[in-house]
Scaffold this active site. Structure first.
Site, PDB file in Angstrom:
ATOM      1  N   GLU A   1     -20.069  16.993  31.434  1.00 54.25           N
ATOM      2  CA  GLU A   1     -19.274  15.922  32.047  1.00 54.25           C
ATOM      3  C   GLU A   1     -17.771  16.189  31.913  1.00 54.25           C
ATOM      4  O   GLU A   1     -17.255  16.291  30.793  1.00 54.25           O
ATOM      5  CB  GLU A   1     -19.624  14.572  31.396  1.00 54.25           C
ATOM      6  CG  GLU A   1     -18.937  13.419  32.100  1.00 54.25           C
ATOM      7  CD  GLU A   1     -19.370  12.039  31.602  1.00 54.25           C
ATOM      8  OE1 GLU A   1     -20.447  11.908  31.010  1.00 54.25           O
ATOM      9  OE2 GLU A   1     -18.594  11.097  31.828  1.00 54.25           O
TER      10      GLU A   1
ATOM     11  N   LYS B   1     -22.495   4.182  25.899  1.00 61.60           N
ATOM     12  CA  LYS B   1     -22.652   5.459  26.616  1.00 61.60           C
ATOM     13  C   LYS B   1     -21.408   6.313  26.365  1.00 61.60           C
ATOM     14  O   LYS B   1     -21.494   7.523  26.145  1.00 61.60           O
ATOM     15  CB  LYS B   1     -22.870   5.207  28.108  1.00 61.60           C
ATOM     16  CG  LYS B   1     -23.292   6.429  28.919  1.00 61.60           C
ATOM     17  CD  LYS B   1     -22.148   7.323  29.355  1.00 61.60           C
ATOM     18  CE  LYS B   1     -22.638   8.518  30.161  1.00 61.60           C
ATOM     19  NZ  LYS B   1     -21.552   9.418  30.554  1.00 61.60           N
TER      20      LYS B   1
ATOM     21  N   ASP C   1     -31.177  17.335  17.033  1.00 59.83           N
ATOM     22  CA  ASP C   1     -32.014  16.695  18.046  1.00 59.83           C
ATOM     23  C   ASP C   1     -31.302  15.457  18.597  1.00 59.83           C
ATOM     24  O   ASP C   1     -31.255  14.425  17.945  1.00 59.83           O
ATOM     25  CB  ASP C   1     -33.337  16.318  17.359  1.00 59.83           C
ATOM     26  CG  ASP C   1     -34.340  15.666  18.276  1.00 59.83           C
ATOM     27  OD1 ASP C   1     -33.943  15.134  19.329  1.00 59.83           O
ATOM     28  OD2 ASP C   1     -35.530  15.669  17.925  1.00 59.83           O
TER      29      ASP C   1
ATOM     30  N   HIS D   1      -9.763  10.792  34.794  1.00 61.65           N
ATOM     31  CA  HIS D   1     -10.974  11.475  35.224  1.00 61.65           C
ATOM     32  C   HIS D   1     -10.766  12.293  36.484  1.00 61.65           C
ATOM     33  O   HIS D   1     -11.335  13.341  36.660  1.00 61.65           O
ATOM     34  CB  HIS D   1     -12.057  10.438  35.544  1.00 61.65           C
ATOM     35  CG  HIS D   1     -12.984  10.181  34.408  1.00 61.65           C
ATOM     36  ND1 HIS D   1     -14.329  10.036  34.579  1.00 61.65           N
ATOM     37  CD2 HIS D   1     -12.770  10.057  33.089  1.00 61.65           C
ATOM     38  CE1 HIS D   1     -14.903   9.811  33.420  1.00 61.65           C
ATOM     39  NE2 HIS D   1     -13.969   9.816  32.490  1.00 61.65           N
TER      40      HIS D   1
HETATM   41  P1  NDP Z   1     -37.877  22.044   9.762  1.00 61.63           P
HETATM   42  O1  NDP Z   1     -39.315  21.823  10.024  1.00 61.63           O
HETATM   43  O2  NDP Z   1     -37.248  23.285  10.274  1.00 61.63           O
HETATM   44  O3  NDP Z   1     -37.717  21.882   8.199  1.00 61.63           O
HETATM   45  C1  NDP Z   1     -36.571  22.213   7.518  1.00 61.63           C
HETATM   46  C2  NDP Z   1     -36.961  23.155   6.439  1.00 61.63           C
HETATM   47  O4  NDP Z   1     -35.810  23.818   5.971  1.00 61.63           O
HETATM   48  C3  NDP Z   1     -37.530  22.464   5.221  1.00 61.63           C
HETATM   49  O5  NDP Z   1     -38.895  22.199   5.364  1.00 61.63           O
HETATM   50  C4  NDP Z   1     -37.221  23.446   4.110  1.00 61.63           C
HETATM   51  O6  NDP Z   1     -38.336  24.291   3.967  1.00 61.63           O
HETATM   52  C5  NDP Z   1     -36.071  24.294   4.665  1.00 61.63           C
HETATM   53  N1  NDP Z   1     -34.835  24.158   3.887  1.00 61.63           N
HETATM   54  C6  NDP Z   1     -34.043  25.175   3.499  1.00 61.63           C
HETATM   55  N2  NDP Z   1     -32.998  24.737   2.805  1.00 61.63           N
HETATM   56  C7  NDP Z   1     -33.104  23.404   2.720  1.00 61.63           C
HETATM   57  C8  NDP Z   1     -32.314  22.390   2.114  1.00 61.63           C
HETATM   58  N3  NDP Z   1     -31.214  22.671   1.430  1.00 61.63           N
HETATM   59  N4  NDP Z   1     -32.716  21.103   2.256  1.00 61.63           N
HETATM   60  C9  NDP Z   1     -33.823  20.793   2.958  1.00 61.63           C
HETATM   61  N5  NDP Z   1     -34.616  21.725   3.535  1.00 61.63           N
HETATM   62  C10 NDP Z   1     -34.271  23.020   3.420  1.00 61.63           C
HETATM   63  O7  NDP Z   1     -37.011  20.847  10.324  1.00 61.63           O
HETATM   64  P2  NDP Z   1     -37.060  19.330   9.993  1.00 61.63           P
HETATM   65  O8  NDP Z   1     -38.178  18.930   9.106  1.00 61.63           O
HETATM   66  O9  NDP Z   1     -35.697  18.989   9.557  1.00 61.63           O
HETATM   67  O10 NDP Z   1     -37.372  18.693  11.408  1.00 61.63           O
HETATM   68  C11 NDP Z   1     -36.443  18.786  12.461  1.00 61.63           C
HETATM   69  C12 NDP Z   1     -37.149  19.161  13.743  1.00 61.63           C
HETATM   70  O11 NDP Z   1     -38.213  18.256  14.013  1.00 61.63           O
HETATM   71  C13 NDP Z   1     -36.248  19.100  14.920  1.00 61.63           C
HETATM   72  O12 NDP Z   1     -36.448  20.264  15.678  1.00 61.63           O
HETATM   73  C14 NDP Z   1     -36.742  17.869  15.688  1.00 61.63           C
HETATM   74  O13 NDP Z   1     -36.472  18.022  17.055  1.00 61.63           O
HETATM   75  C15 NDP Z   1     -38.196  17.864  15.386  1.00 61.63           C
HETATM   76  N6  NDP Z   1     -38.972  16.631  15.478  1.00 61.63           N
HETATM   77  C16 NDP Z   1     -38.416  15.390  15.672  1.00 61.63           C
HETATM   78  C17 NDP Z   1     -39.197  14.265  15.732  1.00 61.63           C
HETATM   79  C18 NDP Z   1     -38.543  12.941  15.899  1.00 61.63           C
HETATM   80  O14 NDP Z   1     -37.332  12.840  15.849  1.00 61.63           O
HETATM   81  N7  NDP Z   1     -39.290  11.845  16.085  1.00 61.63           N
HETATM   82  C19 NDP Z   1     -40.665  14.334  15.604  1.00 61.63           C
HETATM   83  C20 NDP Z   1     -41.127  15.673  15.357  1.00 61.63           C
HETATM   84  C21 NDP Z   1     -40.321  16.759  15.316  1.00 61.63           C
HETATM   85  P3  NDP Z   1     -38.856  24.766   2.548  1.00 61.63           P
HETATM   86  O15 NDP Z   1     -38.501  23.680   1.567  1.00 61.63           O
HETATM   87  O16 NDP Z   1     -40.300  24.939   2.737  1.00 61.63           O
HETATM   88  O17 NDP Z   1     -38.100  26.020   2.296  1.00 61.63           O
END
Ligand code: NDP
Length: 423
Positions: free
Chosen positions: A82, A264, A280, A377
């Site tokens: 935009e 918006k 997201d 704009h």
């Molecule tokens: P991930 O599944 O990528 O999980 C993040 C991972 O990062 C953790 O599980 C952890 O894995 C690792 N990690 C590394 N360093 C850190 C830290 N310092 N703190 C925390 N975690 C760390 O992403 P999210 O669980 O954050 O989920 C986000 C995604 O989910 C987005 O893509 C979103 O679009 C999607 N989503 C959104 C929904 C909604 O909004 N309703 C529903 C479903 C999905 P480990 O501890 O194992 O190393």
């Protein structure tokens, strides 16, 4: 029919095969097919991110300047299609910079998810049973994702809400410290473990288990205070502009028609930074609009008050963004954007995003109550129009100048003026 056959099990094909199918489909010209060809390395990466991947869709990224938040000055990447969003944002931030910058406040950062129970015969009794076992439930959630506990996070508390006594619907809400992640996947894993426990140990039916985007335990507030003299515009004194901005903010509290547009404008800035940071934006949008309706009426998200000789601005929003996880570690430009932002953690990123919302809002309100939105704009819209009618980069400036001079904004006039330039 041949095409429909070829497209069968599209998801099992490689992205090159999918492109070949599209090329044979005759839906697209050769030139259009060329638009789908992308860098092979990136294509492999993106093919692993989504399903039925065929190409990359790019959007412009600009940098907002002038943002001073808690004493730090930032360069903020914004992705948006935009015109005027980046310019207005930098402009609003410039005003606030002259007034001392934005201040941020965060009290907590927990992600919440819910297990929805159905066919509950005695909701009040079940609520009491679950709450009595809170420690057990928290331990069960943590066992489902032990690595977050090692990082210093984990399940923090439970709440149980009876959604409908007569329909036997109840929500168990779990709050989790997700540390640096947005935490959707983490939460969902924990919630499904709780759902399983509820089925097995309480013999209770579970309708669903999923994170909630109504992230009211991840609220971020950003404020600023502006001396009116910075706001004077044309014939209007700074005090008059400040009063009009405060009144515009009040109108957005009263009227959902205005509130939707007010918000918006805030999301123009917020989405652009959320997107650039690899987070997201649907999640942030959903949370923002739900929060805007928290007392039952949809209202403006920001508040501007003219008090004690200053214009006070404040914006509070659920901002559960991550600094890791999702596509953040995957998309190379996102990594570079985090580097540009120089943020140390997810909380800092959240404050930057909310500050952009407030800066964007200030610029929009100031324009609306003074010159009107079109003046600023139009120049940028004319640039877009110039490109649309085929002006080359070197022709855009003179075509825009001609259009402004002639007071013309339509496509036909743009074409005519471009033809005249080329004569
Ligand atoms: P991930 O599944 O990528 O999980 C993040 C991972 O990062 C953790 O599980 C952890 O894995 C690792 N990690 C590394 N360093 C850190 C830290 N310092 N703190 C925390 N975690 C760390 O992403 P999210 O669980 O954050 O989920 C986000 C995604 O989910 C987005 O893509 C979103 O679009 C999607 N989503 C959104 C929904 C909604 O909004 N309703 C529903 C479903 C999905 P480990 O501890 O194992 O190393």
């Amino acid at each position: 029919e041949v095409f429909m056959k070829a497209i069968h099990k599209f998801y099992q094909k490689s992205w090159q095969e999918r492109l070949a199918i599209l090329a044979q489909s005759q839906l697209l010209s050769d030139d259009e097919i060329k638009l789908f060809q992308v860098n092979g390395h990136q294509a492999e990466l993106f093919d692993s991110l989504i399903e039925n991947y065929v190409t990359d869709y790019s959007l412009p990224q600009g940098l907002a300047t002038n943002y001073v938040i808690d004493g730090h000055e930032y360069l903020i990447p914004m992705v948006t299609e935009e015109p005027s969003v980046v310019a207005a944002s930098s402009n609003g931030a410039g005003l606030v910079k002259r007034a001392g910058g934005f201040q941020s406040h965060i009290t907590e950062r927990l992600m919440v998810g819910q297990v929805v129970l159905e066919k509950v015969a005695e909701p009040a009794k079940l609520k009491a049973t679950i709450l009595a076992q809170e420690a057990d439930f928290l331990a069960c959630a943590n066992e489902a994702h032990p690595s977050i506990v090692k990082r210093g996070g984990g399940a923090r508390f439970l709440e149980v809400r009876i959604l409908s006594e007569s329909e036997g619907l109840l929500s168990l809400d779990l709050a989790v410290d997700v540390q640096e992640a947005m935490g959707a996947n983490m939460l969902n894993t924990m919630l499904e473990a709780l759902a399983q426990k509820i089925r097995q140990e309480l013999g209770q039916e579970v309708l669903m288990a999923i994170l909630s985007n109504y992230a009211v335990h991840s609220l971020v507030t950003v404020t600023c205070e502006i001396e009116p003299k910075l706001l004077a515009k044309g014939e209007l004194s700074g005090e008059e502009v400040a009063q009009k901005i405060a009144l515009a903010s009040h109108v957005a509290q009263l009227d959902p028609s205005r509130a939707a547009t007010h918000n918006k404008g805030i999301m123009n800035g917020i989405d652009a930074v959320v997107l650039a940071s690899g987070n997201d934006w649907r999640a942030i949008e959903a949370g923002a609009h739900a929060y805007a309706s928290r007392d039952g009426q949809y209202r403006g998200l920001s508040q501007w008050n003219y008090q004690d000789g200053k214009l006070h601005g404040s914006l509070t929003l659920p901002m559960p963004v991550g600094s890791v996880g999702g596509s953040i570690g995957v998309i190379p430009l996102v990594k570079a954007n985090h580097q540009l932002l120089q943020i140390k953690d997810a909380k800092q990123l959240a404050t930057v995003i909310v500050a952009v919302g407030l800066g964007q809002n200030l610029a929009a309100l100031k324009a609306l109550v003074t010159d009107g939105i079109q003046k600023g704009h139009m120049h940028l819209q004319l640039k877009t129009l110039a490109v649309k009618v085929g002006a080359t980069q070197s022709e855009v400036t003179s075509l825009v100048a001609q259009m402004e001079k002639a007071g013309k904004r339509d496509e036909n006039s743009a074409r005519q003026l471009l033809a005249q330039i080329r004569e």
